[in-house]
Scaffold this motif. Structure first.
Motif, PDB file in Angstrom:
ATOM      1  N   GLY A  30      57.978   9.364 -68.439  1.00  0.00           N
ATOM      2  CA  GLY A  30      56.643   9.364 -69.022  1.00  0.00           C
ATOM      3  C   GLY A  30      55.627   8.582 -68.202  1.00  0.00           C
ATOM      4  N   ASP A  83      65.262   4.001 -65.561  1.00  0.00           N
ATOM      5  CA  ASP A  83      64.215   3.566 -64.622  1.00  0.00           C
ATOM      6  C   ASP A  83      64.699   2.401 -63.768  1.00  0.00           C
ATOM      7  N   THR A 106      62.782  16.877 -60.602  1.00  0.00           N
ATOM      8  CA  THR A 106      62.255  16.125 -61.757  1.00  0.00           C
ATOM      9  C   THR A 106      63.414  15.580 -62.578  1.00  0.00           C
TER      10      THR A 106
HETATM   11  C1  FMN Z   1      64.332   8.620 -66.514  1.00  0.00           C
HETATM   12  C2  FMN Z   1      63.313   9.703 -66.378  1.00  0.00           C
HETATM   13  C3  FMN Z   1      63.242  10.709 -67.325  1.00  0.00           C
HETATM   14  C4  FMN Z   1      62.293  11.732 -67.191  1.00  0.00           C
HETATM   15  N1  FMN Z   1      62.269  12.749 -68.104  1.00  0.00           N
HETATM   16  C5  FMN Z   1      61.402  13.775 -67.952  1.00  0.00           C
HETATM   17  C6  FMN Z   1      61.451  14.902 -68.830  1.00  0.00           C
HETATM   18  O1  FMN Z   1      62.275  14.966 -69.748  1.00  0.00           O
HETATM   19  N2  FMN Z   1      60.560  15.908 -68.600  1.00  0.00           N
HETATM   20  C7  FMN Z   1      59.643  15.871 -67.576  1.00  0.00           C
HETATM   21  O2  FMN Z   1      58.862  16.820 -67.417  1.00  0.00           O
HETATM   22  N3  FMN Z   1      59.604  14.807 -66.712  1.00  0.00           N
HETATM   23  C8  FMN Z   1      60.460  13.779 -66.877  1.00  0.00           C
HETATM   24  N4  FMN Z   1      60.451  12.725 -65.979  1.00  0.00           N
HETATM   25  C9  FMN Z   1      59.465  12.678 -64.890  1.00  0.00           C
HETATM   26  C10 FMN Z   1      58.374  11.642 -65.173  1.00  0.00           C
HETATM   27  O3  FMN Z   1      57.505  12.125 -66.151  1.00  0.00           O
HETATM   28  C11 FMN Z   1      57.665  11.263 -63.868  1.00  0.00           C
HETATM   29  O4  FMN Z   1      58.562  10.522 -63.088  1.00  0.00           O
HETATM   30  C12 FMN Z   1      56.425  10.449 -64.119  1.00  0.00           C
HETATM   31  O5  FMN Z   1      55.437  11.192 -64.762  1.00  0.00           O
HETATM   32  C13 FMN Z   1      55.861   9.914 -62.819  1.00  0.00           C
HETATM   33  O6  FMN Z   1      55.544  10.965 -61.940  1.00  0.00           O
HETATM   34  P1  FMN Z   1      56.174  11.029 -60.480  1.00  0.00           P
HETATM   35  O7  FMN Z   1      57.655  11.132 -60.643  1.00  0.00           O
HETATM   36  O8  FMN Z   1      55.546  12.251 -59.878  1.00  0.00           O
HETATM   37  O9  FMN Z   1      55.799   9.758 -59.763  1.00  0.00           O
HETATM   38  C14 FMN Z   1      61.396  11.720 -66.094  1.00  0.00           C
HETATM   39  C15 FMN Z   1      61.494  10.711 -65.134  1.00  0.00           C
HETATM   40  C16 FMN Z   1      62.441   9.723 -65.260  1.00  0.00           C
HETATM   41  C17 FMN Z   1      62.533   8.663 -64.201  1.00  0.00           C
END
Ligand code: FMN
Length: 541
Positions: free
Chosen positions: A110, A190, A490
């Motif tokens: 998030g 994280d 992702t």
């Molecule tokens: C532990 C974790 C769980 C996540 N879960 C989801 C998810 O269920 N759906 C999604 O669209 N993105 C998910 N994300 C992606 C995050 O939303 C994303 O890392 C965040 O918005 C920051 O963007 P960036 O990775 O481009 O820096 C997840 C990321 C992490 C680290």
């Protein structure tokens, strides 16, 4: 015999499963007026502004992992600043309409960023030694305590090496604001991502990052002087792990600290007030209860013996290691026709295997406890279907016996632990079990991380957190490998836990799915504008 502690932790895990008919408990809406600030500041502390890298370290794609090519750099403000920039710094700003938000090198569920970092640094250049908090927004260190030179000398003598120390902590409220009770899991994912980021960035400077696994969480709190900080209730930082970062080389680093050094650090005078992150916090009681039960006690000396292995395929991508790190982003949509080369697919999986003297798993968090269930949708020369990638051969018989009896378990490659379980189109199922998110079904492949569960928690309840850290570390490898190979990944924290177990046929909690991931040909959102990470410091944003 399972202890009450372990039972309660497993109860938390069960209570925070998402089910088709019921999600884990959360507010159910976004309380925007109380959104926590993703950047902590320790007010009234001297600020040491850090320089940004003028030139990135030259390491290639494989230089992310391999150590030989990265000559150890001296420990100076400039190099430590570069290490922080490439591990926990900002990676970009995004804008859509009137909204702007920052992204970081380390991903976060998030984009809420519960992870904070504190450093114990020696005197560097003109700066005296101290204990600092890293503020990623302004790329600066907030000096919370002065470190006497003789105390630093005792640390150097203890480690028999120069270097510095870094502690990761988590602020649960930042994640629970949006995700409620399931947030404790996300904080730990994280932390695992951040730990891998530290290891990769350290390697680019010729340094190695090792987890000091003997210390208890209470000792970490003492070292960070948290008893001298007035945290607003529910905005406390909870220590995760202490790492020592030192010049790479065949040295045996102690994994603990002597009691006198711990008490000397704890007795320093800490300055600064932790700022308030939200107007009002919600007490998701079960998180704090579980966090107390999952606190790490002091433990004995543990060394994790990793295997030496050659790469399966020699497939370095054209980008430098630093470019890969900087351009990592989460995909928001995929082109389902985007086909993916099998060798690249194998090369990505191969990087998730722990190797001796290779980042990031040589931080020595754990022996491999997590395997990958693969939903292969569109990989050239590989039949679409369900596959299993075994990260620890010793688990083969146990897992096979626990899974559906009609799986093929057909080895896909010679001397490579990839098994075909069943052929078929799993796009719908992958999407459905990932909280109906398209990204799990429209990618080239998606992943469920299946971890050895009950036995680990029964033996050592605090390792519940380490299981999530391991999955976060694997996730970080997948993110970077995807970028290196011209695709995008992702992390997926939202999935229906037991629906995933049903696909495999798992009927108890000897293994549990703890994290998901997806990789494919990303479709960028044209409505978003991207800005460089630190232009705001130049007032020219
Ligand atoms: C532990 C974790 C769980 C996540 N879960 C989801 C998810 O269920 N759906 C999604 O669209 N993105 C998910 N994300 C992606 C995050 O939303 C994303 O890392 C965040 O918005 C920051 O963007 P960036 O990775 O481009 O820096 C997840 C990321 C992490 C680290």
């Amino acid at each position: 015999m399972i202890s009450d502690k372990a039972k309660e932790i497993i109860k938390y895990h069960e209570a925070t499963k998402h089910h088709f008919e019921r999600y884990a408990r959360s507010l159910g809406y976004m309380d925007w007026s109380n959104q926590p600030n993703p950047f902590r500041t320790y007010k009234n502390t001297p600020l040491l502004k850090l320089p940004l890298l003028k030139t990135d370290p030259p390491a290639s794609h494989t230089g992310l992992y391999e150590r030989q090519k990265n000559a150890p750099q001296p420990f100076e403000i400039e190099t430590i600043a570069g290490f922080l920039e490439l591990s926990l710094g900002l990676s970009a700003w995004k804008a859509a309409g009137s909204s702007r938000w920052s992204l970081r090198i380390n991903p976060s569920s998030g984009n809420l960023h519960p992870t904070e970092a504190h450093l114990i640094l020696p005197a560097l250049d003109e700066q005296p030694g101290g204990i600092y908090h890293y503020n990623a927004l302004v790329h600066a260190l907030e000096r919370r305590a002065d470190l006497p030179a003789d105390l630093w000398q005792s640390l150097v003598s203890h480690f028999g090496n120069h270097g510095f120390l870094l502690v990761l902590t988590s602020i649960f409220w930042r994640e629970s604001w949006k995700y409620g009770e399931r947030a404790f899991r996300y904080c730990n994912h994280d932390a695992g991502h951040a730990l891998a980021c530290l290891s990769f960035a350290a390697n680019l400077f010729g340094w190695q990052c090792v987890f000091l696994n003997e210390l208890s969480d209470e000792e970490l709190e003492a070292i960070l002087g948290f008893d001298q900080v007035h945290f607003r209730k529910l905005e406390e930082e909870h220590p995760d792990c202490l790492c020592f970062i030192f010049p790479s080389g065949p040295v045996d680093i102690p994994r603990g600290l002597p009691a006198d050094i711990i008490s000397d650090l704890a007795n320093l005078t800490f300055k600064g007030e932790a700022d308030i992150l939200s107007q009002k916090c919600v007490d998701w009681e079960i998180i704090y209860h579980t966090a107390r039960l999952a606190k790490k006690p002091p433990t004995g000396k543990t060394r994790i013996e990793l295997e030496r292995r050659k790469w399966l395929t020699d497939m370095p991508g054209p980008l430098s290691a630093a470019d890969i790190i900087r351009q990592r982003r989460s995909a928001v949509a995929f082109d389902s026709s985007g086909f993916f080369n099998k060798n690249k697919f194998l090369s990505i999986l191969d990087k998730t295997l722990p190797r001796k003297n290779m980042a990031p798993f040589d931080v020595e968090l754990t022996e491999p406890l997590t395997h990958l269930l693969l939903f292969v949708h569109n990989v050239a020369d590989l039949a679409p279907g369900l596959y299993f990638f075994l990260r620890r051969n010793a688990d083969f018989n146990e897992i096979k016996a626990l899974c559906r009896s009609d799986f093929q378990w057909a080895p896909e490659e010679k001397d490579f632990p990839l098994y075909r379980l069943a052929e078929g189109n799993y796009r719908q199922q992958a999407m459905m079990v990932s909280c109906h998110q398209d990204i799990a079904g429209s990618s080239a492949f998606s992943v469920g991380m299946i971890a050895k569960f009950k036995k680990i928690i029964t033996a050592e309840p605090y390792r519940y957190r380490h299981l999530f850290w391991e999955t976060g570390m694997i996730g970080q490898v997948l993110y970077l490998e995807a970028e290196a190979h011209g695709v995008r990944g992702t992390g997926i924290g939202c999935f229906f836990d037991d629906a995933v177990h049903e696909i495999l046929g798992l009927s108890d909690n000897r293994y549990q799915s703890l994290y998901h991931f997806t990789i494919g040909q990303s479709i960028e959102d044209p409505r978003l504008t991207t800005y460089p990470p630190y232009n705001h410091l130049k007032n020219s944003f």
